[in-house]
Design an enzyme around this catalytic site. Structure first.
Site, PDB file in Angstrom:
ATOM      1  N   ASN A 157       0.863  -1.185   0.000  1.00  8.89           N
ATOM      2  CA  ASN A 157       0.000   0.000   0.000  1.00  8.89           C
ATOM      3  C   ASN A 157       0.900   1.236   0.000  1.00  8.89           C
ATOM      4  OD1 ASN A 157      -1.939   1.956   0.392  1.00  8.89           O
ATOM      5  ND2 ASN A 157      -2.356   1.415   2.530  1.00  8.89           N
ATOM      6  N   LYS A 216       0.153   4.240  -0.425  1.00  9.37           N
ATOM      7  CA  LYS A 216      -0.506   5.480   0.038  1.00  9.37           C
ATOM      8  C   LYS A 216      -0.177   6.608  -0.939  1.00  9.37           C
ATOM      9  CE  LYS A 216      -0.318   3.708   4.695  1.00  9.37           C
ATOM     10  NZ  LYS A 216      -0.393   3.977   6.111  1.00  9.37           N
ATOM     11  N   HIS A 233      -9.933   1.986   4.819  1.00 10.45           N
ATOM     12  CA  HIS A 233      -8.675   2.234   5.530  1.00 10.45           C
ATOM     13  C   HIS A 233      -8.888   3.292   6.614  1.00 10.45           C
ATOM     14  CE1 HIS A 233      -4.560   3.258   6.422  1.00 10.45           C
ATOM     15  NE2 HIS A 233      -4.198   2.144   5.826  1.00 10.45           N
ATOM     16  N   GLU A 241      -7.157   5.678   7.638  1.00 12.58           N
ATOM     17  CA  GLU A 241      -6.823   7.069   7.285  1.00 12.58           C
ATOM     18  C   GLU A 241      -7.993   7.740   6.585  1.00 12.58           C
ATOM     19  OE1 GLU A 241      -3.313   5.999   5.197  1.00 12.58           O
ATOM     20  OE2 GLU A 241      -2.158   5.812   7.049  1.00 12.58           O
ATOM     21  N   GLU A 256      -6.011  -3.861  10.870  1.00 15.52           N
ATOM     22  CA  GLU A 256      -4.940  -2.894  11.088  1.00 15.52           C
ATOM     23  C   GLU A 256      -5.240  -2.077  12.341  1.00 15.52           C
ATOM     24  OE1 GLU A 256      -2.664  -1.729   7.348  1.00 15.52           O
ATOM     25  OE2 GLU A 256      -4.554  -0.672   7.203  1.00 15.52           O
ATOM     26  N   GLY A 303       2.024   3.081  11.008  1.00 12.99           N
ATOM     27  CA  GLY A 303       3.014   4.151  10.925  1.00 12.99           C
ATOM     28  C   GLY A 303       3.752   4.429  12.219  1.00 12.99           C
ATOM     29  N   SER A 320       2.800  -1.263  10.611  1.00  8.57           N
ATOM     30  CA  SER A 320       4.247  -1.256  10.877  1.00  8.57           C
ATOM     31  C   SER A 320       4.936  -2.608  10.660  1.00  8.57           C
ATOM     32  CB  SER A 320       4.534  -0.732  12.285  1.00  8.57           C
ATOM     33  OG  SER A 320       4.183   0.634  12.363  1.00  8.57           O
TER      34      SER A 320
HETATM   35  P1  PGA Z   1       2.413   1.005   7.752  1.00  7.86           P
HETATM   36  O1  PGA Z   1       1.001   1.211   7.041  1.00  7.86           O
HETATM   37  O2  PGA Z   1       2.937  -0.341   7.308  1.00  7.86           O
HETATM   38  O3  PGA Z   1       3.271   2.132   7.236  1.00  7.86           O
HETATM   39  O4  PGA Z   1       2.197   1.061   9.219  1.00  7.86           O
HETATM   40  C1  PGA Z   1       0.098   0.152   6.893  1.00  7.86           C
HETATM   41  C2  PGA Z   1      -1.195   0.669   6.337  1.00  7.86           C
HETATM   42  O5  PGA Z   1      -1.698   1.700   6.810  1.00  7.86           O
HETATM   43  O6  PGA Z   1      -1.777   0.072   5.411  1.00  7.86           O
END
Ligand code: PGA
Length: 242
Positions: free
Chosen positions: A5, A7, A93, A95, A161, A167, A204
């Site tokens: 992903n 982003k 997601h 976010e 998640e 993150g 992460s």
């Molecule tokens: P990350 O993001 O691996 O940077 O923590 C995962 C995600 O939000 O899909």
């Protein structure tokens, strides 16, 4: 499945280097387990490069707009995503739930739209730190899964998640992932949906944590953000699965 992903990251040159690098590092059977979700503006080119380099990697979009909302300025629906090579789409997601205030009613429209247009879905769920600290995780996740229960879906994967792990640099611990994945699997299995592809973990993940997470029985994939941007690191994660 290993889901990269990206982003809101990437460029044309990064895309080409990444695909070429993954193609040289992973054999075809490992490539088959990889799903690249770049920003939508790179999907078309990614699809062309996958053909050019004869790769076995799938593509997905990071978002979809319900076709029932048409016409909508800036909207991109499932048929458009399919036409530029997308087989999957990420929905829900944290976010987007958080920043764009995407609520269940909208997410349900997105799920419906994805299924009507023949896209497979990665549906993300996860609890906040506050919810975890208040021991609300199971309740919150069950609630987030209700729209999956009510939607007609093609193939779909649930991506668990924990919001507090995304993150942060530190993945959730193994016992916690194990417990929560079992709960999610039991819940979704009770819906008896044919297209259920299992539960993946995200938050992460990197090549130092991936092996142990992949050893957990209920983990059928990884959703990888930051660590997917460097193709070497992404390949190390895939190769840690043995
Ligand atoms: P990350 O993001 O691996 O940077 O923590 C995962 C995600 O939000 O899909």
């Amino acid at each position: 499945m290993f889901i990269a992903n990206w982003k809101m990251n990437g460029s044309q040159s990064m895309l080409s280097d990444w695909l070429e690098g993954v193609g040289k590092t992973l054999d075809k059977s490992l490539q088959k387990q990889c799903l690249l979700c770049p920003p939508v503006c790179f999907l078309s080119e990614a699809s062309q490069l996958i053909s050019k380099y004869k790769l076995n990697i799938s593509l997905g979009a990071q978002n979809i707009d319900p076709s029932s909302f048409s016409p909508i300025t800036g909207g991109i629906d499932g048929a458009m995503l399919r036409s530029i090579g997308s087989e999957f789409v990420i929905i829900g997601h944290s976010e987007r739930r958080d920043i764009f205030k995407e609520r269940d009613s909208l997410l349900l429209e997105k799920l419906k739209s994805a299924s009507e247009d023949g896209l497979k879905v990665i549906f993300c769920i996860g609890e906040s730190l506050k919810e975890k600290e208040e021991n609300q995780t199971a309740k919150v996740l069950k609630q987030q899964l209700q729209i999956v229960k009510n939607a007609e879906l093609n193939e779909f994967m649930i991506a668990y998640e924990p919001v507090w792990a995304i993150g942060s640099g530190t993945a959730a611990n193994i016992d916690y992932i194990n417990k929560v994945h079992r709960e999610i699997s039991d819940e979704v299995s009770s819906y008896q949906k044919e297209g259920f592809l299992g539960v993946s973990y995200g938050g992460s993940v990197d090549s130092s944590s991936s092996k142990d997470i992949l050893l957990i029985k209920g983990v059928q994939g990884l959703l990888i953000g930051g660590a997917s941007l460097q193709y070497q690191e992404f390949c190390n994660i895939v190769l840690s699965n043995n």
